[in-house]
Design a protein around this motif. Structure first.
Motif, PDB file in Angstrom:
ATOM      1  N   SER A  31       0.819  -1.218   0.000  1.00 55.81           N
ATOM      2  CA  SER A  31       0.000   0.000   0.000  1.00 55.81           C
ATOM      3  C   SER A  31       0.851   1.265   0.000  1.00 55.81           C
ATOM      4  N   VAL A  32       2.043   1.197   0.562  1.00 53.65           N
ATOM      5  CA  VAL A  32       2.967   2.339   0.562  1.00 53.65           C
ATOM      6  C   VAL A  32       3.834   2.283  -0.696  1.00 53.65           C
ATOM      7  N   LYS A  33       4.329   1.104  -1.020  1.00 56.30           N
ATOM      8  CA  LYS A  33       5.212   0.936  -2.187  1.00 56.30           C
ATOM      9  C   LYS A  33       4.528   1.391  -3.470  1.00 56.30           C
ATOM     10  N   ALA A  34       3.211   1.298  -3.539  1.00 57.41           N
ATOM     11  CA  ALA A  34       2.454   1.714  -4.723  1.00 57.41           C
ATOM     12  C   ALA A  34       2.647   3.199  -5.038  1.00 57.41           C
ATOM     13  N   TRP A  35       3.002   3.999  -4.035  1.00 54.60           N
ATOM     14  CA  TRP A  35       3.203   5.445  -4.217  1.00 54.60           C
ATOM     15  C   TRP A  35       4.638   5.777  -4.614  1.00 54.60           C
ATOM     16  N   ASP A  36       5.558   4.832  -4.481  1.00 55.22           N
ATOM     17  CA  ASP A  36       6.978   5.075  -4.725  1.00 55.22           C
ATOM     18  C   ASP A  36       7.232   5.565  -6.150  1.00 55.22           C
ATOM     19  N   GLY A  37       7.940   6.685  -6.259  1.00 55.79           N
ATOM     20  CA  GLY A  37       8.293   7.247  -7.555  1.00 55.79           C
ATOM     21  C   GLY A  37       7.219   8.095  -8.206  1.00 55.79           C
ATOM     22  N   ARG A  38       6.065   8.201  -7.593  1.00 53.70           N
ATOM     23  CA  ARG A  38       4.945   8.941  -8.182  1.00 53.70           C
ATOM     24  C   ARG A  38       4.977  10.415  -7.813  1.00 53.70           C
ATOM     25  N   ALA A  39       4.411  11.226  -8.692  1.00 51.23           N
ATOM     26  CA  ALA A  39       4.179  12.639  -8.391  1.00 51.23           C
ATOM     27  C   ALA A  39       2.955  12.688  -7.486  1.00 51.23           C
ATOM     28  N   VAL A  40       3.108  13.288  -6.320  1.00 52.24           N
ATOM     29  CA  VAL A  40       2.033  13.305  -5.327  1.00 52.24           C
ATOM     30  C   VAL A  40       1.878  14.699  -4.732  1.00 52.24           C
ATOM     31  N   SER A  41       0.792  14.862  -3.997  1.00 53.70           N
ATOM     32  CA  SER A  41       0.575  16.017  -3.146  1.00 53.70           C
ATOM     33  C   SER A  41       0.388  15.489  -1.743  1.00 53.70           C
ATOM     34  N   CYS A  42       0.939  16.193  -0.782  1.00 51.31           N
ATOM     35  CA  CYS A  42       0.792  15.790   0.616  1.00 51.31           C
ATOM     36  C   CYS A  42       0.632  17.059   1.445  1.00 51.31           C
ATOM     37  N   VAL A  43      -0.263  17.020   2.399  1.00 48.39           N
ATOM     38  CA  VAL A  43      -0.538  18.183   3.241  1.00 48.39           C
ATOM     39  C   VAL A  43      -0.067  17.903   4.659  1.00 48.39           C
ATOM     40  N   GLY A  44       0.629  18.864   5.239  1.00 48.91           N
ATOM     41  CA  GLY A  44       1.094  18.712   6.608  1.00 48.91           C
ATOM     42  C   GLY A  44       1.699  19.998   7.137  1.00 48.91           C
ATOM     43  N   PHE A  45       2.437  19.861   8.216  1.00 51.59           N
ATOM     44  CA  PHE A  45       3.063  20.993   8.889  1.00 51.59           C
ATOM     45  C   PHE A  45       4.575  20.898   8.724  1.00 51.59           C
ATOM     46  N   MET A  46       5.198  22.051   8.553  1.00 52.06           N
ATOM     47  CA  MET A  46       6.644  22.101   8.323  1.00 52.06           C
ATOM     48  C   MET A  46       7.412  22.033   9.640  1.00 52.06           C
ATOM     49  N   TYR A  47       8.482  21.269   9.627  1.00 46.47           N
ATOM     50  CA  TYR A  47       9.450  21.244  10.714  1.00 46.47           C
ATOM     51  C   TYR A  47      10.798  21.512  10.045  1.00 46.47           C
TER      52      TYR A  47
END
Length: 172
Positions: free
Chosen positions: A81-97
């Motif tokens: 389920s995680v490996k399926a995203w590997d290498g893909r162009a994605v968007s992710c929302v979160g907070f910066m550290y």
């Protein structure tokens, strides 16, 4: 009188929020839902992204990243389920550290919540992405950001991460 003023301020804030959300939806933008989360430490509150309420399809969710219960001492394969995203162009929302000083940063961790700070607990490997931007972006302390880029499963616990993203853009 002070109760009336307080009530008027609360009402004005809710009305302004409602119209801002309507404008964002009309412009085709992503409407984020944030919520206060329980704290691990007494007296410490944090804000987190409500991923189910906030995002439709096409977004890499922290709930997906959490599927890999990574332990550097035990060999465990990355789930499909995680490996399926590997290498893909994605968007992710979160907070910066930020991982460097300044008001503009090129390298930062993207976290699902504000739970982690200099006084909070260190996040688990599956709770953040290492983001590397080509040019510095404005550091947002308490506002969520949307990062677009290429996601890579790259377990390097000695370097402090298992997921990274080569960012293309970052917007509040």
């Amino acid at each position: 009188l002070s109760a009336v003023v307080l009530l008027a301020m609360i009402l004005a804030n809710h009305v302004e929020y409602h119209f801002r959300q309507q404008r964002l939806r009309a412009a085709g933008g992503t409407v984020l839902a944030v919520r206060q989360e329980g704290a691990l430490l007494a007296g410490h509150n944090s804000i987190g992204i409500d991923e189910v309420a906030s995002m439709g399809g096409g977004f890499l969710r922290f709930a997906t990243l959490a599927a890999w219960d990574f332990d550097p001492k035990v060999s465990s394969p990355c789930p499909a389920s995680v490996k399926a995203w590997d290498g893909r162009a994605v968007s992710c929302v979160g907070f910066m550290y930020p991982l460097e000083p300044g008001t503009a940063v090129k390298t930062f961790c993207l976290l699902r919540s504000t739970q982690t700070c200099c006084y909070g607990p260190r996040p688990q490997y599956n709770q953040y992405l290492l983001v590397e931007m080509p040019t510095p972006v404005k550091f947002e302390r308490l506002r969520p950001v949307m990062v677009r880029g290429r996601f890579v499963v790259d377990p390097q616990p000695g370097e402090g991460f298992i997921y990274r993203m080569t960012g293309v853009n970052c917007t509040p």
